[in-house]
Design an enzyme around this catalytic site. Structure first.
Site, PDB file in Angstrom:
ATOM      1  N   GLY A 130       1.884   9.551  -2.016  1.00 33.41           N
ATOM      2  CA  GLY A 130       0.810   8.541  -1.880  1.00 33.41           C
ATOM      3  C   GLY A 130       1.284   8.007  -0.761  1.00 33.41           C
ATOM      4  O   GLY A 130       2.251   7.527  -0.826  1.00 33.41           O
ATOM      5  N   LYS A 161       5.844   3.571  -8.311  1.00 38.72           N
ATOM      6  CA  LYS A 161       4.568   2.905  -6.307  1.00 38.72           C
ATOM      7  C   LYS A 161       6.025   1.952  -5.946  1.00 38.72           C
ATOM      8  O   LYS A 161       6.290   1.366  -6.605  1.00 38.72           O
ATOM      9  CB  LYS A 161       3.606   2.228  -7.076  1.00 38.72           C
ATOM     10  CG  LYS A 161       2.672   2.031  -6.202  1.00 38.72           C
ATOM     11  CD  LYS A 161       1.208   1.927  -6.104  1.00 38.72           C
ATOM     12  CE  LYS A 161       0.276   0.894  -5.509  1.00 38.72           C
ATOM     13  NZ  LYS A 161      -0.946   0.534  -5.913  1.00 38.72           N
ATOM     14  N   ASP A 173     -10.989  -3.236  -7.299  1.00 41.31           N
ATOM     15  CA  ASP A 173     -11.096  -1.979  -6.463  1.00 41.31           C
ATOM     16  C   ASP A 173     -11.546  -0.569  -7.547  1.00 41.31           C
ATOM     17  O   ASP A 173     -10.697   0.209  -6.721  1.00 41.31           O
ATOM     18  CB  ASP A 173      -9.642  -2.247  -5.652  1.00 41.31           C
ATOM     19  CG  ASP A 173      -9.846  -1.479  -4.334  1.00 41.31           C
ATOM     20  OD1 ASP A 173     -10.752  -1.167  -3.899  1.00 41.31           O
ATOM     21  OD2 ASP A 173      -8.792  -1.277  -3.752  1.00 41.31           O
TER      22      ASP A 173
HETATM   23  P1  ADP Z   1      -2.665   1.370  -2.922  1.00 41.69           P
HETATM   24  O1  ADP Z   1      -2.441   0.540  -3.089  1.00 41.69           O
HETATM   25  O2  ADP Z   1      -2.586   2.311  -1.906  1.00 41.69           O
HETATM   26  O3  ADP Z   1      -4.013   2.913  -3.078  1.00 41.69           O
HETATM   27  P2  ADP Z   1      -2.349   4.033  -5.564  1.00 41.69           P
HETATM   28  O4  ADP Z   1      -1.806   3.267  -6.565  1.00 41.69           O
HETATM   29  O5  ADP Z   1      -3.741   4.554  -5.716  1.00 41.69           O
HETATM   30  O6  ADP Z   1      -2.300   2.638  -4.131  1.00 41.69           O
HETATM   31  O7  ADP Z   1      -1.759   4.663  -4.789  1.00 41.69           O
HETATM   32  C1  ADP Z   1      -1.713   5.884  -4.424  1.00 41.69           C
HETATM   33  C2  ADP Z   1      -2.128   7.196  -4.339  1.00 41.69           C
HETATM   34  O8  ADP Z   1      -1.205   8.121  -4.917  1.00 41.69           O
HETATM   35  C3  ADP Z   1      -3.474   7.733  -5.113  1.00 41.69           C
HETATM   36  O9  ADP Z   1      -4.350   7.531  -4.787  1.00 41.69           O
HETATM   37  C4  ADP Z   1      -3.231   8.772  -5.912  1.00 41.69           C
HETATM   38  O10 ADP Z   1      -3.735   9.824  -4.736  1.00 41.69           O
HETATM   39  C5  ADP Z   1      -1.689   8.862  -5.898  1.00 41.69           C
HETATM   40  N1  ADP Z   1      -0.894   8.263  -6.757  1.00 41.69           N
HETATM   41  C6  ADP Z   1      -1.445   6.707  -7.575  1.00 41.69           C
HETATM   42  N2  ADP Z   1      -0.473   6.359  -8.713  1.00 41.69           N
HETATM   43  C7  ADP Z   1      -1.059   8.338  -9.286  1.00 41.69           C
HETATM   44  C8  ADP Z   1      -0.266   8.268 -10.345  1.00 41.69           C
HETATM   45  N3  ADP Z   1      -0.372   7.834 -11.624  1.00 41.69           N
HETATM   46  N4  ADP Z   1      -0.473   9.639 -10.639  1.00 41.69           N
HETATM   47  C9  ADP Z   1      -1.000  10.914  -9.805  1.00 41.69           C
HETATM   48  N5  ADP Z   1      -1.056  10.360  -8.695  1.00 41.69           N
HETATM   49  C10 ADP Z   1      -1.362   8.444  -7.897  1.00 41.69           C
END
Ligand code: ADP
Ligand code: MG
Length: 410
Positions: free
Chosen positions: A11, A33, A127
């Site tokens: 992501g 992340k 969110d």
């Molecule tokens: P943002 O602040 O950009 O929305 P997120 O924490 O939602 O950050 O992560 C972005 C994307 O990465 C998510 O929409 C998902 O597709 C993928 N992702 C994030 N955390 C996970 C996780 N724990 N397991 C699987 N996919 C994840």
């Protein structure tokens, strides 16, 4: 960092990246992340909130925090990997084939348990959307992305600049009333609607119509195969007055959901829950769901934080003044937390990931016969006590901040 092997990027956003990594010693996969830390120490502290809040959450339906560290101006948050990805992708995968009511209720109850947990800790997620809800290999729901979350006792200096993702933003935000735990409930209602219909509840061809639809609460009814229970849940979660919306506790004690809630909590207790879910919290969840449900009309079985005797009075602006500000705003840069999909950059057209074709800016508004208005929204407030908790210590109001940001751009 040297303990992890990078597998691939899953992501990418304005924050940085979400990377799939493998722990060298244990061979376990995690999501890491990577968040760029801003130069100013105040803003960096804001970024660290995500790790701090995620670490505080210990619940089988919330993405499990492993560790966090800082290196080369970046913050790394290591967390559980949810193999099946986000719920939005799962909804899109259906290609129009509706989920069974059993699946919907199973997922929805798990989302509510997660929200109940964070609200009990006086944290607002702010969110909640299908893109921030994940599924594991065993199809367990995990609420994630605490990047916009706020704990109520922390200084809220930047809270007013946050807007959220327009499709999931409740009417009170457009009307410049502070976010509270019932605002999360609205967004959760949007997710429930999406898993029932595979569409966004409020779709429009323009900013104006999107905001008006949200503020009027006009959405197409659920497909007829779903029960009265689901219909009524959605209607209550989309009540315009936040105090009339049920809290997560109230939802979980509904007669129609109680059996599913109990079966989920008991299964979770037996499995992964036992080692990392504190027994006193489990007792509290079980206690809540064993209590007889209180009728909603009496204010419901809500968490009632009596910290403030007097509800704050906020300067209330109409959505019209908001729309005037938005007229000239470059929205994509003004609000990083906005997720706006435009078919062409020049067009005043909003398109969400689950949007059906919107022909012109006002096309959806001509299909009034398909749209149900919620008559309960016209009812007077039943109980002042039913406002649970809201953001505190906001020095500037949200609208003034919005004005400041858009003026700075022009
Ligand atoms: P943002 O602040 O950009 O929305 P997120 O924490 O939602 O950050 O992560 C972005 C994307 O990465 C998510 O929409 C998902 O597709 C993928 N992702 C994030 N955390 C996970 C996780 N724990 N397991 C699987 N996919 C994840
Ligand atoms: Mg996200």
């Amino acid at each position: 960092m040297e303990h992890y092997k990078i597998l691939n990027v899953i992501g990418e956003g304005s924050f940085g990246r979400a990377i799939l990594v493998c722990h060298q010693n244990t061979n376990h996969n995690y999501v890491m992340k990577e968040v760029r830390l801003p130069k100013s120490s105040g803003a960096s502290q804001d970024s660290r909130q995500e790790a701090i809040l995620l670490a505080k959450m210990k619940h089988p339906n919330i993405v499990k925090f492993k560790e966090s560290f800082e290196e080369n101006g970046h913050l790394f948050i290591v967390m559980e990997y949810c193999e099946e990805g986000d719920l939005l992708a799962t909804i899109k995968h259906q290609r129009g084939k509706l989920f069974s009511e059993q699946t919907i209720v199973q997922w929805f109850v798990q989302m509510c348990l997660a929200v109940q947990h964070i609200h009990e800790k006086r944290v607002l997620h702010r969110d909640i959307k299908s893109k921030n809800i994940f599924l594991t290999q065993s199809r367990t729901i995990k609420l994630g992305d605490f990047g916009s979350a706020r704990i109520l006792s922390s200084p809220m200096a930047h809270a007013c600049t946050y807007v959220g993702t327009p499709y999931y933003v409740p009417p009170e935000i457009w009307e410049n009333i502070p976010y509270n735990n019932k605002s999360d409930i609205w967004s959760l209602g949007c997710v429930l609607y999406e898993i029932c219909t595979l569409k966004h509840p409020f779709q429009a061809g323009s900013w104006k119509n999107l905001i008006l639809k949200i503020c009027h609460g006009s959405y197409s009814p659920l497909p007829s195969q779903y029960s009265y229970e689901l219909r009524s849940l959605i209607r209550q979660m989309f009540r315009k007055d936040p105090r009339q919306r049920p809290s997560a506790n109230t939802i979980l004690t509904r007669r129609g959901l109680l059996k599913v809630v109990k079966s989920i909590v008991v299964t979770q207790t037996d499995d992964e829950l036992s080692e990392n879910f504190p027994q006193d919290e489990l007792a509290s969840v079980l206690q809540h769901i064993n209590e007889p449900p209180a009728p909603l009309e009496d204010g419901g079985n809500v968490i009632n934080y009596k910290l403030k005797e007097q509800r704050k009075k906020w300067k209330k602006e109409t959505p019209e003044s908001l729309l005037n500000i938005l007229n000239n705003a470059d929205l994509t840069t003004a609000f990083k937390t906005y997720t706006i999909y435009r078919s062409k950059p020049s067009e005043e057209c909003l398109k969400g990931p689950l949007s059906t074709d919107v022909r012109g800016p006002d096309a959806t508004d001509s299909r009034e016969e398909e749209i149900s208005m919620d008559p309960e929204r016209l009812q007077s407030r039943s109980d002042d006590e039913d406002t649970d908790f809201e953001e505190e210590d906001m020095d500037t109001d949200w609208l003034s901040e919005l004005k400041r940001v858009t003026e700075a751009q022009s």
